[in-house]
Design a protein around this motif. Sequence first.
Motif, PDB file in Angstrom:
ATOM      1  N   VAL A  23       0.838  -1.196   0.000  1.00  0.00           N
ATOM      2  CA  VAL A  23       0.000   0.000   0.000  1.00  0.00           C
ATOM      3  C   VAL A  23       0.875   1.249   0.000  1.00  0.00           C
ATOM      4  N   ASP A  24       1.868   1.286   0.873  1.00  0.00           N
ATOM      5  CA  ASP A  24       2.759   2.447   0.934  1.00  0.00           C
ATOM      6  C   ASP A  24       3.479   2.663  -0.390  1.00  0.00           C
ATOM      7  N   LEU A  25       3.959   1.579  -0.986  1.00  0.00           N
ATOM      8  CA  LEU A  25       4.653   1.664  -2.270  1.00  0.00           C
ATOM      9  C   LEU A  25       3.703   2.168  -3.359  1.00  0.00           C
ATOM     10  N   VAL A  30       2.067   6.247  -7.189  1.00  0.00           N
ATOM     11  CA  VAL A  30       0.976   6.984  -7.820  1.00  0.00           C
ATOM     12  C   VAL A  30       1.137   8.479  -7.572  1.00  0.00           C
ATOM     13  N   ASP A  31       1.511   8.854  -6.369  1.00  0.00           N
ATOM     14  CA  ASP A  31       1.759  10.263  -6.062  1.00  0.00           C
ATOM     15  C   ASP A  31       2.831  10.836  -7.000  1.00  0.00           C
ATOM     16  N   ASN A  32       3.932  10.104  -7.167  1.00  0.00           N
ATOM     17  CA  ASN A  32       4.996  10.542  -8.070  1.00  0.00           C
ATOM     18  C   ASN A  32       4.504  10.633  -9.504  1.00  0.00           C
ATOM     19  N   LEU A  37       2.814  14.100 -14.310  1.00  0.00           N
ATOM     20  CA  LEU A  37       1.991  14.015 -15.508  1.00  0.00           C
ATOM     21  C   LEU A  37       2.416  15.066 -16.525  1.00  0.00           C
ATOM     22  N   GLN A  38       2.410  14.654 -17.776  1.00  0.00           N
ATOM     23  CA  GLN A  38       2.821  15.532 -18.873  1.00  0.00           C
ATOM     24  C   GLN A  38       1.662  15.710 -19.848  1.00  0.00           C
ATOM     25  N   PHE A  90      -7.722  10.608  -6.929  1.00  0.00           N
ATOM     26  CA  PHE A  90      -6.731   9.880  -6.133  1.00  0.00           C
ATOM     27  C   PHE A  90      -6.786  10.325  -4.673  1.00  0.00           C
ATOM     28  N   ALA A  91      -6.838  11.628  -4.437  1.00  0.00           N
ATOM     29  CA  ALA A  91      -6.893  12.134  -3.057  1.00  0.00           C
ATOM     30  C   ALA A  91      -8.156  11.645  -2.349  1.00  0.00           C
ATOM     31  N   GLU A  92      -9.291  11.696  -3.045  1.00  0.00           N
ATOM     32  CA  GLU A  92     -10.548  11.220  -2.448  1.00  0.00           C
ATOM     33  C   GLU A  92     -10.502   9.715  -2.180  1.00  0.00           C
TER      34      GLU A  92
END
Length: 107
Positions: A23-25, A30-32, A37-38, A90-92
């Motif tokens: 989960v942490d990974l 995903v955060d990174n 995003l480009q 993602f945040a939600e």
Amino acid sequence: MIDWNRVRELRDEIGGADFDEVVDLFLAEVDNAIGGLQPEDTDAFRDQMHFLKGSALNLGFAALASLCADAECRPDTDPGRVAAQVATVFAESRSLFFADLANRLAA
């Protein structure tokens, strides 16, 4: 928003001890990816949506996976708008995941 059956399946596959690490990974990757995003590069953005979709499916973030799948397959969408939506969903999803995790896995 969260596919709790997939979450339980993943935990059962890898075991409780490794689940927290996965989960942490996942969250860090995903955060990174969202931070990198480009939207201006159509091909790179499509590849990033594909990566995010797969990551989201692995951990049961169904709404995020669906959004990324749509963006991956529909090049006519506004990538800037989609990038903002991806960050929001993602945040939600992350908030809901942690709010319900203990209860959902105990059931």
